[in-house]
Design a protein around this motif. Structure first.
Motif, PDB file in Angstrom:
ATOM      1  N   ARG A  17       0.826  -1.208   0.000  1.00 17.80           N
ATOM      2  CA  ARG A  17       0.000   0.000   0.000  1.00 17.80           C
ATOM      3  C   ARG A  17       0.863   1.262   0.000  1.00 17.80           C
ATOM      4  NH1 ARG A  17      -2.926  -3.454   3.378  1.00 17.80           N
ATOM      5  NH2 ARG A  17      -5.051  -3.886   2.659  1.00 17.80           N
ATOM      6  N   GLU A  18       1.877   1.270   0.862  1.00 15.04           N
ATOM      7  CA  GLU A  18       2.762   2.423   0.922  1.00 15.04           C
ATOM      8  C   GLU A  18       3.531   2.604  -0.384  1.00 15.04           C
ATOM      9  OE1 GLU A  18       2.196   0.325   3.251  1.00 15.04           O
ATOM     10  OE2 GLU A  18       1.726   1.453   5.067  1.00 15.04           O
ATOM     11  N   LYS A  19       3.927   1.480  -0.958  1.00 14.59           N
ATOM     12  CA  LYS A  19       4.647   1.524  -2.227  1.00 14.59           C
ATOM     13  C   LYS A  19       3.745   2.075  -3.333  1.00 14.59           C
ATOM     14  CE  LYS A  19       7.426  -1.530  -5.199  1.00 14.59           C
ATOM     15  NZ  LYS A  19       7.904  -2.934  -5.373  1.00 14.59           N
ATOM     16  N   LEU A  20       2.474   1.682  -3.300  1.00 12.31           N
ATOM     17  CA  LEU A  20       1.514   2.178  -4.281  1.00 12.31           C
ATOM     18  C   LEU A  20       1.347   3.680  -4.176  1.00 12.31           C
ATOM     19  CD1 LEU A  20      -0.700   1.762  -6.417  1.00 12.31           C
ATOM     20  CD2 LEU A  20      -2.274   1.197  -4.562  1.00 12.31           C
ATOM     21  N   MET A  21       1.219   4.186  -2.949  1.00  8.23           N
ATOM     22  CA  MET A  21       1.039   5.621  -2.746  1.00  8.23           C
ATOM     23  C   MET A  21       2.288   6.408  -3.128  1.00  8.23           C
ATOM     24  SD  MET A  21      -1.251   5.982   0.740  1.00  8.23           S
ATOM     25  CE  MET A  21      -0.188   4.953   1.765  1.00  8.23           C
ATOM     26  N   ALA A  22       3.453   5.827  -2.862  1.00  8.08           N
ATOM     27  CA  ALA A  22       4.703   6.556  -3.097  1.00  8.08           C
ATOM     28  C   ALA A  22       5.157   6.498  -4.554  1.00  8.08           C
ATOM     29  CB  ALA A  22       5.803   5.991  -2.195  1.00  8.08           C
ATOM     30  N   LYS A  23       4.937   5.347  -5.201  1.00  6.59           N
ATOM     31  CA  LYS A  23       5.522   5.136  -6.530  1.00  6.59           C
ATOM     32  C   LYS A  23       4.508   4.901  -7.636  1.00  6.59           C
ATOM     33  CE  LYS A  23       9.762   3.145  -4.580  1.00  6.59           C
ATOM     34  NZ  LYS A  23      10.696   1.986  -4.598  1.00  6.59           N
ATOM     35  N   GLY A  24       3.232   4.686  -7.282  1.00  6.31           N
ATOM     36  CA  GLY A  24       2.217   4.425  -8.302  1.00  6.31           C
ATOM     37  C   GLY A  24       2.036   2.944  -8.551  1.00  6.31           C
ATOM     38  N   ALA A  25       0.884   2.577  -9.101  1.00  7.11           N
ATOM     39  CA  ALA A  25       0.520   1.173  -9.289  1.00  7.11           C
ATOM     40  C   ALA A  25       1.490   0.429 -10.202  1.00  7.11           C
ATOM     41  CB  ALA A  25      -0.903   1.078  -9.849  1.00  7.11           C
ATOM     42  N   GLU A  26       2.052   1.153 -11.186  1.00  4.92           N
ATOM     43  CA  GLU A  26       2.940   0.488 -12.140  1.00  4.92           C
ATOM     44  C   GLU A  26       4.227  -0.020 -11.490  1.00  4.92           C
ATOM     45  OE1 GLU A  26       3.778   4.873 -12.089  1.00  4.92           O
ATOM     46  OE2 GLU A  26       1.980   3.618 -12.285  1.00  4.92           O
TER      47      GLU A  26
END
Length: 233
Positions: free
Chosen positions: A21-30
Motif C-alpha cells: 500500500r505504501e509503495k503504491l502511494m509513493a511510486k504508483g501502481a505500475e
C-alpha cells in the motif's frame, strides 16, 4: 519476509517502501508486482506468510501469469492455506475484471482486416476454455461484424461443425462473408486433418450459396493459424 534470525516478519514490520500500500502511494501502481497488487486486494496473509508471499505462491501455481488466474476455481484457490472464501472470491473478481478489460479492447474492432484482428476479438471469449469450441464471425460487404455465432462445443482435441447450420446462420443475418474460428486448448496451432477437411467442406458449400469464406482461424493463447494466410483458402 524472513529476518536475519530466519523468523517470519509480518508486512507491518517491513521497511515502509516494501509495503504494497505504501509503495503504491509513493511510486504508483505500475511500480508494484502482480503479487503486490493482488496482496492489496486480499488484505492479509497468515501467521507464516505475508499477503504478498501468499499471492506469489498462488501465481506460481498459475505459471506466474495473470492469465492463469482465470483458470482457477473457487475450490482451487481455497486449497491455499490462508485463502478462504472471501479472499478467493476477491481474486476471481479481479481476474474477471482483467478479462473484461481485454474484451472492451477487442470490441473496438470495427472491421476484420486481418487474422490478427480475429485473434484479438476472440481471445477473451475462448482463451480460458479447456475444450474446443467453434464460432463464426458473420460479416457484411465491408468486413464489419453482423453477428457472432456459436456453432459447437467439443472435447479436448476436436469439435464438429454442422455446415448447414453455419450457412443458415449466415443467410439469416444477411451476411455476405464469414470467418470460421475454433480454438486449440493444447496450444498447438497446427491444423489437424479434420480441420483441413472441414475447411474444404465449408468453403465448397459457401461458394454454392454465393457466400465468401474469408478465413478459418485456429486460436490459441496468444497465437493463431490462418488457413487464408497459408494459402489454403
Amino acid at each position: 519476509m524472513i529476518n536475519s534470525n530466519n523468523t517470519y516478519t509480518s508486512i507491518k514490520h517491513w521497511a515502509e517502501e516494501d509495503r504494497p500500500r505504501e509503495k503504491l502511494m509513493a511510486k504508483g501502481a505500475e511500480a508494484l508486482t502482480n503479487a503486490e497488487l493482488l496482496a492489496i486486494l486480499i488484505g492479509g496473509g497468515t501467521t507464516k506468510k505475508s499477503a504478498v508471499e501468499l499471492m506469489q505462491e498462488v501465481l506460481h501455481d498459475c505459471g506466474d501469469t495473470l492469465r492463469g488466474l482465470n483458470h482457477m476455481t473457487l475450490q482451487d484457490l481455497m486449497r491455499f492455506n490462508g485463502i478462504g472464501e472471501a479472499k478467493a472470491l476477491t481474486i476471481i473478481a479481479a481476474a474477471e475484471i482483467g478479462k473484461r478489460r481485454i474484451m472492451e479492447d477487442s470490441r473496438e474492432i470495427q472491421q476484420f482486416r486481418s487474422s490478427a484482428d480475429v485473434l484479438k476479438y476472440m481471445t477473451p471469449i475462448i482463451q480460458d476454455l479447456n475444450h474446443e469450441e467453434s464460432w463464426a464471425l458473420l460479416l457484411n460487404n465491408n468486413a464489419r461484424l453482423l453477428h457472432l455465432s456459436h456453432l459447437s462445443k467439443g472435447g479436448l482435441a476436436e469439435t464438429t461443425v454442422d455446415v448447414r447450420m453455419l450457412l443458415k446462420e449466415a443467410l439469416l443475418h444477411d451476411a455476405t462473408s464469414f470467418i470460421l474460428v475454433h480454438n486449440h486448448p493444447s496450444g498447438n496451432i497446427r491444423p489437424s486433418r479434420h480441420d483441413e477437411e472441414l475447411t474444404l467442406r465449408v468453403n465448397r458449400a459457401a461458394q454454392a450459396l454465393n457466400l465468401r469464406m474469408i478465413d478459418h482461424v485456429i486460436v490459441t493463447e496468444g497465437d493463431y493459424y490462418s488457413f487464408s494466410e497459408n494459402g489454403k483458402i
